[in-house]
Write a protein that holds these residues in place. Structure first.
Motif, PDB file in Angstrom:
ATOM      1  N   VAL A  47      -5.701   5.199   1.791  1.00 57.27           N
ATOM      2  CA  VAL A  47      -5.754   3.741   1.641  1.00 57.27           C
ATOM      3  C   VAL A  47      -6.171   3.129   2.979  1.00 57.27           C
ATOM      4  O   VAL A  47      -5.634   3.496   4.029  1.00 57.27           O
ATOM      5  CB  VAL A  47      -4.392   3.154   1.210  1.00 57.27           C
TER       6      VAL A  47
ATOM      7  N   CYS B 200      -7.515   7.410  -4.210  1.00 56.15           N
ATOM      8  CA  CYS B 200      -6.137   7.838  -4.422  1.00 56.15           C
ATOM      9  C   CYS B 200      -5.994   8.405  -5.827  1.00 56.15           C
ATOM     10  O   CYS B 200      -6.661   7.953  -6.752  1.00 56.15           O
ATOM     11  CB  CYS B 200      -5.155   6.653  -4.278  1.00 56.15           C
TER      12      CYS B 200
ATOM     13  N   LEU C 289      -3.721  -5.591  -2.950  1.00 48.51           N
ATOM     14  CA  LEU C 289      -4.126  -4.189  -2.976  1.00 48.51           C
ATOM     15  C   LEU C 289      -5.308  -4.036  -3.927  1.00 48.51           C
ATOM     16  O   LEU C 289      -5.219  -4.380  -5.112  1.00 48.51           O
ATOM     17  CB  LEU C 289      -2.966  -3.304  -3.424  1.00 48.51           C
TER      18      LEU C 289
ATOM     19  N   ALA D 123       0.827  -1.209   0.000  1.00 47.51           N
ATOM     20  CA  ALA D 123       0.000   0.000   0.000  1.00 47.51           C
ATOM     21  C   ALA D 123       0.861   1.258   0.000  1.00 47.51           C
ATOM     22  O   ALA D 123       0.572   2.231  -0.715  1.00 47.51           O
ATOM     23  CB  ALA D 123      -0.928  -0.010   1.211  1.00 47.51           C
TER      24      ALA D 123
ATOM     25  N   THR E 156      -9.886   2.600  -1.724  1.00 44.69           N
ATOM     26  CA  THR E 156      -8.705   1.795  -2.033  1.00 44.69           C
ATOM     27  C   THR E 156      -8.238   1.164  -0.726  1.00 44.69           C
ATOM     28  O   THR E 156      -8.104   1.844   0.296  1.00 44.69           O
ATOM     29  CB  THR E 156      -7.597   2.669  -2.633  1.00 44.69           C
ATOM     30  N   THR E 157      -7.982  -0.142  -0.767  1.00 45.75           N
ATOM     31  CA  THR E 157      -7.718  -0.843   0.489  1.00 45.75           C
ATOM     32  C   THR E 157      -6.892  -2.094   0.245  1.00 45.75           C
ATOM     33  O   THR E 157      -6.687  -2.514  -0.909  1.00 45.75           O
ATOM     34  CB  THR E 157      -9.055  -1.208   1.175  1.00 45.75           C
TER      35      THR E 157
END
Length: 338
Positions: free
Chosen positions: A274, A332, A326, A169, A290-291
């Motif tokens: 994230v 992002c 990811l 990340a 986003t993670t």
């Protein structure tokens, strides 16, 4: 009226665990003759009469496993429990779920409760190394697999690779041109946070950078969401707010988004964000976070496979470290001029 003796009374008098009493009364081959005699003597002294229906199940499987999590209200643990239940059902097992509510005493009580139901094995996500250290005396030889990293070095376990997840990340944020990065959230004594911090720092060090970190004090554990919100507000009101934030979890990331909105900071135009865990809320259209996915379905399946191997007689130690993924969504963007 004289109080009726319980199996816990027998265990205390015989100086053995609750599980050992149960197996001694079942004439389990793993229990020594001396221990069986000591348990029977304690039963006689206390006038304890085993439940005949339960004793009739001796040597038979109940096709039931127990699962203990720290906080079932946390979407990560509820998602994990669902994945475990699905994997167990495919193998003809049902699952009983208990919530320790982040209390070490309740964690032990949950184990005792499952033992009284004669489960075939147990999956536990312990609160800490300290709480896990008390399990061995209670579990006896019951098949057990741990979920996560709070366990001794002798146990079978299944966990996600926290270092690799945070590293990936952080690398992604650096590739987008961000240079002022913050790692936010997680209890300061949490081993999970320590590992994710290591991945964060490693990626930054490779780029010749250092980041900022804000961990939640242990005494704020019961007020984690409010602490996260207030800490994020304070961060954004500094003279130098960050380019990007890696949140300890998706729950933390949601609070970061709230604080950003309150401060007039736009995600992702002003701040890349994230999360971690890929909980069900993270893919909702207005969030689209986003993670880092810990692949909960795969973890659940592997944990069940490990436990069933023990139940079927293979007591060799097994370890699975699942590599995260990811998941890139909409929180992002590339830093202008980066």
């Amino acid at each position: 009226m004289t109080k009726r003796a319980t199996i816990k009374d027998v265990a205390a008098l015989a100086g053995v665990s609750f599980a050992t009493v149960s197996r001694a009364l079942d004439d389990h081959p793993d229990i020594s003759r001396e221990t069986k005699e000591r348990v029977r003597a304690a039963c006689a002294q206390l006038g304890y009469v085993p439940n005949s229906a339960a004793r009739g199940l001796a040597g038979q499987s109940t096709h039931t496993i127990g699962v203990i999590v720290p906080d079932v209200s946390n979407p990560y643990f509820s998602d994990m429990a669902t994945a475990i239940e699905q994997a167990a059902a495919e193998q003809g097992y049902r699952m009983l779920l208990s919530n320790s509510m982040r209390d070490a005493r309740q964690e032990l009580q949950a184990i005792d409760g499952f033992l009284s139901r004669r489960i075939d094995g147990i999956l536990i996500s312990p609160l800490s190394l300290e709480s896990q250290a008390a399990h061995r005396a209670v579990l006896g030889d019951l098949p057990c697999v741990y979920i996560g990293i709070n366990h001794d070095g002798q146990s079978s376990y299944m966990a996600g690779d926290n270092i690799a997840g945070a590293y990936r990340a952080t690398r992604y944020l650096l590739e987008l041109g961000h240079r002022d990065l913050v790692f936010l959230g997680g209890r300061d004594q949490s081993l999970t946070r320590v590992q994710r911090s290591e991945g964060f720092r490693r990626a930054l060090a490779e780029a010749g950078l250092t980041g900022r970190e804000y961990a939640m004090p242990q005494d704020q554990a019961d007020n984690s969401r409010q602490w996260t919100y207030e800490a994020t507000l304070a961060l954004f009101r500094q003279d130098r707010p960050p380019d990007a934030v890696l949140a300890f979890s998706d729950i933390v990331a949601l609070r970061v988004m709230e604080a950003a909105e309150a401060c007039g900071i736009r995600v992702p135009r002003d701040l890349s964000l994230v999360g971690y865990d890929n909980i069900s809320f993270s893919h909702l259209p207005r969030i689209h976070l986003t993670t880092v996915s810990q692949k909960k379905r795969r973890q659940g399946r592997l944990a069940v496979q490990q436990l069933l191997s023990q139940i079927q007689g293979d007591r060799s130690r097994t370890v699975h470290l699942v590599q995260p993924e990811l998941i890139i969504r909409s929180t992002c963007m590339e830093r202008q001029g980066g």
